[in-house]
Design an enzyme around this catalytic site. Sequence first.
Site, mmCIF file in Angstrom:
data_model
loop_
_atom_site.group_PDB
_atom_site.id
_atom_site.type_symbol
_atom_site.label_atom_id
_atom_site.label_comp_id
_atom_site.label_asym_id
_atom_site.label_seq_id
_atom_site.Cartn_x
_atom_site.Cartn_y
_atom_site.Cartn_z
ATOM 1 N N TYR A 1 3.557 3.216 -4.977
ATOM 2 C CA TYR A 1 4.995 2.942 -4.865
ATOM 3 C C TYR A 1 5.204 1.544 -4.319
ATOM 4 O O TYR A 1 4.770 1.228 -3.211
ATOM 5 C CB TYR A 1 5.637 3.970 -3.926
ATOM 6 C CG TYR A 1 7.141 3.854 -3.841
ATOM 7 C CD1 TYR A 1 7.930 4.040 -4.975
ATOM 8 C CD2 TYR A 1 7.779 3.560 -2.645
ATOM 9 C CE1 TYR A 1 9.311 3.922 -4.910
ATOM 10 C CE2 TYR A 1 9.159 3.448 -2.571
ATOM 11 C CZ TYR A 1 9.919 3.624 -3.713
ATOM 12 O OH TYR A 1 11.289 3.513 -3.645
ATOM 13 N N ASP B 1 0.512 -3.761 -0.157
ATOM 14 C CA ASP B 1 1.883 -3.346 0.140
ATOM 15 C C ASP B 1 1.824 -2.576 1.458
ATOM 16 O O ASP B 1 1.403 -1.424 1.498
ATOM 17 C CB ASP B 1 2.407 -2.480 -1.011
ATOM 18 C CG ASP B 1 3.820 -1.981 -0.755
ATOM 19 O OD1 ASP B 1 4.250 -1.985 0.413
ATOM 20 O OD2 ASP B 1 4.474 -1.569 -1.730
ATOM 21 N N LYS C 1 10.475 -1.949 6.655
ATOM 22 C CA LYS C 1 10.632 -0.815 7.577
ATOM 23 C C LYS C 1 10.575 -1.237 9.056
ATOM 24 O O LYS C 1 11.567 -1.702 9.594
ATOM 25 C CB LYS C 1 9.612 0.265 7.241
ATOM 26 C CG LYS C 1 9.805 0.754 5.762
ATOM 27 C CD LYS C 1 9.218 2.072 5.475
ATOM 28 C CE LYS C 1 9.176 2.407 3.986
ATOM 29 N NZ LYS C 1 10.258 3.224 3.501
#
Length: 425
Positions: free
Chosen positions: A138, A233, A261
């Site tokens: 993702y 990532d 985040k």
Amino acid sequence: MLKIGTQEDWVARARAVLPGGGFGNFDPGIVIREGQAARVRDEDGREYVDYLIGSGPMLLGHGHPEVMEAVFEQLPRGQTFFASNAPGIALAEEIVAAVPCAGQLRYVSSGSEADMYAIRLARAFTRRDKIVKFEGGYHGMSAEAQMSLAPTRAANFPQAIPDSAGIPDSVAAEMLVAPFNDPAYIRSLLAEYGDQVAAIIVEPLQRIVPPEPGFLGVLRAEADRYGILLIFDEVVTGFRFAYGGAQEHYGVTPDITTLGKIIGGGFPLAAIVARTGIMAHFDKARVGAEGWLMQLGTLSGNPVAAAAGLKSLEILRRDGAYDRLRQRGRQVMDAATKALDGVGARYHIVGDDTLFEVVFTDRRPRDYREVLVANAEKTSRFNTALRQAGIFKSPGKTYPSLALTEDDLALTRTAYRAAAAAIAE
Ligand SMILES: Cc1ncc(COP(=O)(O)O)c(C=O)c1O
């Protein structure tokens, strides 16, 4: 202040103005009113122990007093400037010092954007177009990232399958999709395409599946062999697995890292970091018009987000923070294990102390396809029972936070016992 309504009212109002009745992120049947520490409360006032933690950012818990103080200090000075500001510069210094591959940093507002630019940056640096990504990995919402993110049919590798409407076939043609944790496949793929590949993009721990020992090292070595840039990532793993992220935890340093985040302390902030020779492509004066990657964004380096992120990182640097987080994670896993063993369930807890999930399979999954064969009906019953018992989590991930108290853990143990009983019926 908005007038208090019942959750049902809000769900109905949302249905009228939001496609799918929600923001697209999470179950639109629940509307969260507030969060404090490791608890959230819905619009009916029902309280949950929060294992969603905003999909990862709220590692310190909601409304951490020191983070709030930093935000309240910044707010009267201004919300956004579209100009360099001290909190953003100080946070960049801190991130560059913490993340092994980082020499410089560029801000964006979301992890999606960071990944999109990381891919573009690798293409600008290598002057190649092809990107290797892993099935089930993702990387946000760009056209490239939507390739073989959650395919429901098994295509032959390396064929890319778009998971979204509206993506031209030309994008798929530049993507090479590989199975996670399969070094032999990567070697053979690159033997054929290596000199056309700009980047290998990977979540060092893919969703919940850890890398097998040596796998990330193989990616590093193969990238070096062909002059490919390795992108980690770390939107999820950055400042969660360790202060230096998964690259510190696993001891493999990529060329480019994306972060999001935690670095925004619950506000919109994300970043791309790499050594300065790569980051030069964001600087026209250094690389000229031909090599320049134009990049700007209204909220990039937002000072409120940066102030929240800077304070969050300061708290995470304090003695024992990561040991405590891992201990909390193990306590939650232990609660799940005891409850599920008690009913003789067949399952694996997959992931890391800092993020994991119960997967109802016979075999510990090593890649996307092996997660996909998990018993979906049992998973759904388990998660429904957890929600009913006061646990707020995503259907595919459990995020412990540093805010979890003994009370939260006691409630969690009871909830896991109820959920284990529900799947045993
Ligand atoms: C590994 C990973 N990369 C990128 C993203 C995208 O980040 P954002 O939701 O901030 O766009 C996410 C979001 O969950 C993620 O988990």
